[in-house]
Design a protein around this motif. Structure first.
Motif, PDB file in Angstrom:
ATOM      1  N   ALA A 205       0.870  -1.181   0.000  1.00 42.79           N
ATOM      2  CA  ALA A 205       0.000   0.000   0.000  1.00 42.79           C
ATOM      3  C   ALA A 205       0.903   1.225   0.000  1.00 42.79           C
ATOM      4  CB  ALA A 205      -0.901   0.008   1.227  1.00 42.79           C
ATOM      5  N   HIS A 206       0.807   2.012  -1.045  1.00 40.59           N
ATOM      6  CA  HIS A 206       1.657   3.197  -1.189  1.00 40.59           C
ATOM      7  C   HIS A 206       0.842   4.434  -0.824  1.00 40.59           C
ATOM      8  CE1 HIS A 206       3.705   6.199  -4.114  1.00 40.59           C
ATOM      9  NE2 HIS A 206       4.142   6.343  -2.878  1.00 40.59           N
ATOM     10  N   LEU A 207       1.187   5.062   0.296  1.00 41.60           N
ATOM     11  CA  LEU A 207       0.465   6.237   0.767  1.00 41.60           C
ATOM     12  C   LEU A 207       1.251   7.500   0.465  1.00 41.60           C
ATOM     13  CD1 LEU A 207       0.102   3.770   3.101  1.00 41.60           C
ATOM     14  CD2 LEU A 207      -1.512   5.445   3.954  1.00 41.60           C
ATOM     15  N   ASN A 208       0.536   8.601   0.489  1.00 43.59           N
ATOM     16  CA  ASN A 208       1.150   9.920   0.320  1.00 43.59           C
ATOM     17  C   ASN A 208       0.586  10.806   1.432  1.00 43.59           C
ATOM     18  OD1 ASN A 208       2.583  12.081  -0.705  1.00 43.59           O
ATOM     19  ND2 ASN A 208       1.116  12.519  -2.321  1.00 43.59           N
ATOM     20  N   LEU A 209       1.103  10.637   2.632  1.00 41.09           N
ATOM     21  CA  LEU A 209       0.537  11.287   3.802  1.00 41.09           C
ATOM     22  C   LEU A 209       0.831  12.779   3.827  1.00 41.09           C
ATOM     23  CD1 LEU A 209       1.351   8.662   6.576  1.00 41.09           C
ATOM     24  CD2 LEU A 209      -0.738   8.909   5.232  1.00 41.09           C
ATOM     25  N   LEU A 219       0.483   4.080  12.788  1.00 46.06           N
ATOM     26  CA  LEU A 219      -0.867   3.579  13.026  1.00 46.06           C
ATOM     27  C   LEU A 219      -1.642   3.496  11.719  1.00 46.06           C
ATOM     28  CD1 LEU A 219      -3.303   4.452  15.859  1.00 46.06           C
ATOM     29  CD2 LEU A 219      -4.048   4.789  13.514  1.00 46.06           C
ATOM     30  N   ILE A 220      -1.559   4.529  10.905  1.00 42.24           N
ATOM     31  CA  ILE A 220      -2.269   4.528   9.619  1.00 42.24           C
ATOM     32  C   ILE A 220      -1.804   3.363   8.755  1.00 42.24           C
ATOM     33  CG2 ILE A 220      -2.602   5.793   7.456  1.00 42.24           C
ATOM     34  CD1 ILE A 220      -2.440   8.387   9.092  1.00 42.24           C
ATOM     35  N   GLY A 221      -0.498   3.142   8.707  1.00 44.81           N
ATOM     36  CA  GLY A 221       0.026   2.030   7.915  1.00 44.81           C
ATOM     37  C   GLY A 221      -0.499   0.693   8.389  1.00 44.81           C
ATOM     38  N   GLN A 222      -0.560   0.486   9.701  1.00 49.99           N
ATOM     39  CA  GLN A 222      -1.039  -0.782  10.228  1.00 49.99           C
ATOM     40  C   GLN A 222      -2.524  -0.973   9.951  1.00 49.99           C
ATOM     41  OE1 GLN A 222       0.944  -3.266  11.652  1.00 49.99           O
ATOM     42  NE2 GLN A 222      -0.946  -4.356  11.157  1.00 49.99           N
ATOM     43  N   VAL A 223      -3.308   0.110  10.044  1.00 45.33           N
ATOM     44  CA  VAL A 223      -4.731   0.015   9.748  1.00 45.33           C
ATOM     45  C   VAL A 223      -4.937  -0.372   8.284  1.00 45.33           C
ATOM     46  CG1 VAL A 223      -6.891   1.318   9.557  1.00 45.33           C
ATOM     47  CG2 VAL A 223      -5.443   1.595  11.581  1.00 45.33           C
ATOM     48  N   ASP A 226      -4.317  -4.043   8.100  1.00 46.46           N
ATOM     49  CA  ASP A 226      -5.382  -4.811   8.760  1.00 46.46           C
ATOM     50  C   ASP A 226      -6.656  -4.864   7.941  1.00 46.46           C
ATOM     51  OD1 ASP A 226      -3.678  -5.201  10.884  1.00 46.46           O
ATOM     52  OD2 ASP A 226      -4.619  -3.689  12.180  1.00 46.46           O
ATOM     53  N   LYS A 227      -6.999  -3.762   7.292  1.00 48.15           N
ATOM     54  CA  LYS A 227      -8.317  -3.640   6.672  1.00 48.15           C
ATOM     55  C   LYS A 227      -8.330  -3.946   5.171  1.00 48.15           C
ATOM     56  CE  LYS A 227     -10.341  -2.548  10.474  1.00 48.15           C
ATOM     57  NZ  LYS A 227     -11.372  -3.400  11.078  1.00 48.15           N
ATOM     58  N   ASN A 228      -7.191  -4.308   4.615  1.00 48.24           N
ATOM     59  CA  ASN A 228      -7.134  -4.600   3.176  1.00 48.24           C
ATOM     60  C   ASN A 228      -6.467  -5.951   2.962  1.00 48.24           C
ATOM     61  OD1 ASN A 228      -7.999  -1.896   1.728  1.00 48.24           O
ATOM     62  ND2 ASN A 228      -6.671  -1.317   3.439  1.00 48.24           N
ATOM     63  N   PRO A 229      -7.243  -7.000   2.734  1.00 46.71           N
ATOM     64  CA  PRO A 229      -6.680  -8.341   2.537  1.00 46.71           C
ATOM     65  C   PRO A 229      -5.627  -8.354   1.428  1.00 46.71           C
ATOM     66  CG  PRO A 229      -9.071  -8.444   2.728  1.00 46.71           C
ATOM     67  CD  PRO A 229      -8.713  -6.989   2.652  1.00 46.71           C
ATOM     68  N   GLY A 230      -4.535  -9.012   1.689  1.00 46.08           N
ATOM     69  CA  GLY A 230      -3.465  -9.103   0.702  1.00 46.08           C
ATOM     70  C   GLY A 230      -2.401  -8.039   0.850  1.00 46.08           C
ATOM     71  N   ILE A 231      -2.692  -6.961   1.567  1.00 47.79           N
ATOM     72  CA  ILE A 231      -1.688  -5.925   1.821  1.00 47.79           C
ATOM     73  C   ILE A 231      -0.839  -6.359   3.013  1.00 47.79           C
ATOM     74  CG2 ILE A 231      -1.311  -3.557   2.598  1.00 47.79           C
ATOM     75  CD1 ILE A 231      -2.167  -3.640  -0.253  1.00 47.79           C
ATOM     76  N   THR A 232       0.455  -6.447   2.819  1.00 46.54           N
ATOM     77  CA  THR A 232       1.357  -6.848   3.898  1.00 46.54           C
ATOM     78  C   THR A 232       2.411  -5.799   4.194  1.00 46.54           C
ATOM     79  OG1 THR A 232       2.803  -8.018   2.328  1.00 46.54           O
ATOM     80  CG2 THR A 232       1.041  -9.302   3.370  1.00 46.54           C
ATOM     81  N   SER A 254       4.655   0.213   8.151  1.00 48.83           N
ATOM     82  CA  SER A 254       4.244  -0.968   8.901  1.00 48.83           C
ATOM     83  C   SER A 254       4.338  -2.184   7.996  1.00 48.83           C
ATOM     84  CB  SER A 254       2.809  -0.807   9.416  1.00 48.83           C
ATOM     85  OG  SER A 254       2.471  -1.842  10.306  1.00 48.83           O
ATOM     86  N   GLY A 255       4.524  -3.341   8.601  1.00 50.17           N
ATOM     87  CA  GLY A 255       4.542  -4.573   7.831  1.00 50.17           C
ATOM     88  C   GLY A 255       5.914  -4.913   7.280  1.00 50.17           C
ATOM     89  N   GLU A 256       5.922  -5.719   6.250  1.00 47.62           N
ATOM     90  CA  GLU A 256       7.164  -6.206   5.653  1.00 47.62           C
ATOM     91  C   GLU A 256       7.967  -5.069   5.008  1.00 47.62           C
ATOM     92  OE1 GLU A 256       5.148 -10.438   4.141  1.00 47.62           O
ATOM     93  OE2 GLU A 256       5.918  -8.984   2.697  1.00 47.62           O
ATOM     94  N   GLU A 257       9.269  -5.261   4.973  1.00 46.39           N
ATOM     95  CA  GLU A 257      10.133  -4.324   4.249  1.00 46.39           C
ATOM     96  C   GLU A 257      10.451  -4.840   2.856  1.00 46.39           C
ATOM     97  OE1 GLU A 257      13.505  -2.980   6.374  1.00 46.39           O
ATOM     98  OE2 GLU A 257      12.352  -2.326   8.126  1.00 46.39           O
TER      99      GLU A 257
END
Length: 505
Positions: A205-209, A219-223, A226-232, A254-257
């Motif tokens: 998931a590529h965000l542009n905060l 927190l945003i990254g972890q949410v 959590d809320k998008n299946p397949g996003i790690t 958050s998640g894998e590098e």
């Protein structure tokens, strides 16, 4: 923006309902707002689903104030920067209808309007007071009393011998029951934008905060995970795109590098290291649009090819493709993806600066394609230049690129050049930019396509034109042209081009 009065009673504060959009790659769902009801002055107590809690009959009329944020997370999560899922527990009260288990399915079909429609919450539960009974969860914003049933609903209830008496039941909500938008809206400072959306690149998931969101970035990254299946993995862009290699620095929130990813676009598969190359899933439609312009046998020169989203689909149409990218990583993955999609025999890959590519391999091939025998050739030559921050500057490479006599106008190469514009009239602005570099008017032989909105007051556009012979050939001017100019192309300016959500570049 529409202003709705919040239903159920006695709040005088208007509820703002903002419109939101969502792409295939962004699952940020807007907060569900209460619908209007005719019984604004009937406010029964709030209704939970927990077999251990008390089950009671709901009175016909109650005047207690309804919880205005029934399905919102608890208020004490405001300001949380480290995700604590246990803090999102909350008990609410939901209206229910007691029914016999054997008629549940038949009854549900007739109670679609009245039944609770909330993802993650079952509409039918066991009746803790009756092993043979079931409880149908009802919409607390629509179903206040037995009078809330419509005539058709009352008719089916009577037919099935079901009492319309509404009861209430305690429901315990947890982190899993809230949507990502609801969670972030509850956590971030009140009144501030919740998210700027994200792009999905395989498992990433590529965000542009924005600046005000940065204290909550992990927190945003972890949410998002959590809320998008397949996003790690969730990442945030921390600088602008590098104009040399078209990639940008990013931070793993958050998640894998692991930035090695695989994506599918328009039935083609691309693999690459997202941290080292450029990929934008919002250009999928544009890749298809250009591909559809070419016919089997045509030739494509892709000056800034990236990992192949233009080159590979065009090659699949049995076209000859010359694909180039200065970034060594893009070059590596371009070769890999050509093999992966089985088009390696139709794509010649280069690792050159764009100007060197145009004045080297492109020039040599054009000399053959547009030479003395060119009149016998029926295929077209297209040149794609997708580097919107700088591509127009590279148009100067076409000046006096070829020697000899000009070919017929219908064989002149067609250029698709991308650019950004912050002008109030972006199409005219991009045309003027191209004309300034080429030193010639393109008014009669160009079209401008509005690709997408990149940011507030910033558009991405594509100008398409045949390179004028006066530009392409040495010792040739407009006055010496003996061939007819191609007919003007209708300018494309539609609102649809602006319909994409505001995204990162």
């Amino acid at each position: 923006m529409r202003i709705l009065w919040r239903p159920f009673g006695f709040l005088r504060r208007p509820l703002k309902l903002e419109s939101c959009r969502v792409t295939e790659s962004e699952s940020l769902i807007p907060l569900a707002h209460a619908s209007l009801t005719q019984k604004l002055n009937r406010a029964p107590s709030i209704f939970s689903l927990n077999p251990r809690r008390r089950f009671s009959t709901m009175p016909e009329r109650e005047t207690s104030q309804r919880d205005s944020d029934l399905f919102s997370p608890p208020s004490d999560v405001r300001g949380m920067t480290k995700l604590d899922r246990t803090a999102f527990k909350k008990t609410v009260t939901i209206p229910v209808l007691k029914v016999r288990k054997e008629i549940v399915n038949k009854l549900l079909r007739s109670l679609k309007r009245a039944a609770l429609q909330r993802p993650g919450i079952k509409r039918v539960i066991d009746d803790p007071e009756d092993k043979e009974g079931r409880l149908i969860m009802l919409d607390p914003y629509k179903m206040l009393t037995s009078d809330s049933f419509e005539e058709a609903e009352l008719s089916i209830l009577k037919q099935l011998n079901v009492s319309p008496q509404i009861s209430k039941y305690d429901l315990e909500l947890t982190y899993e029951n809230f949507k990502s938008e609801e969670i972030l809206r509850a956590v971030l400072p009140e009144g501030q934008d919740v998210t700027s959306g994200f792009s999905r690149i395989g498992h990433i998931a590529h965000l542009n905060l924005r600046d005000h969101q940065l204290p909550f970035k992990h927190l945003i990254g972890q949410v998002m995970i959590d809320k998008n299946p397949g996003i790690t993995s969730a990442v945030n862009k921390i600088n602008n795109i590098d104009n040399t290699y078209r990639n940008f620095q990013m931070e793993v929130l958050s998640g894998e590098e692991n930035m090695m990813t695989k994506v599918r676009e328009n039935n083609y598969i691309y693999e690459f290291d997202f941290s080292k190359v450029y990929w934008n899933p919002r250009l999928s439609t544009e890749h298809s649009r250009i591909t559809e312009l070419l016919k089997p046998g045509d030739v494509l020169f892709d000056v800034f090819a990236g990992v192949g989203p233009f080159a590979i689909p065009v090659a699949k149409k049995n076209c000859t493709v010359f694909a180039n990218d200065l970034n060594p990583e893009s070059y590596k993955w371009l070769l890999h993806n050509c093999t992966l999609n089985k088009v390696e025999k139709r794509v010649k890959v280069f690792n050159l600066d764009g100007k060197d590519f145009l004045q080297g391999p492109v020039r040599e091939e054009l000399m053959q394609q547009l030479g003395p025998l060119s009149k016998e050739k029926k295929h077209s030559v297209h040149i794609v230049m997708n580097l919107p921050a700088k591509a127009i500057e590279f148009l100067s490479a076409f000046k006096s690129l070829l020697d000899g006599q000009p070919c017929s106008s219908e064989l002149l190469p067609i250029v698709h050049c991308y650019s950004f514009s912050k002008d109030a009239r972006p199409a005219e602005d991009v045309q003027q930019q191209a004309e300034a570099v080429l030193g010639i008017s393109l008014h009669a032989c160009s079209s401008v396509h509005l690709v997408r909105n990149v940011a507030p007051n910033k558009e991405m556009l594509c100008i398409t034109f045949r390179v004028p012979a006066a530009v392409l050939y040495k010792n040739h001017t407009l006055e010496l042209e003996s061939h007819e100019d191609p007919p003007p192309v209708k300018r494309q300016r539609t609102d649809k081009a602006f319909s994409e959500e505001k995204t990162m570049v």
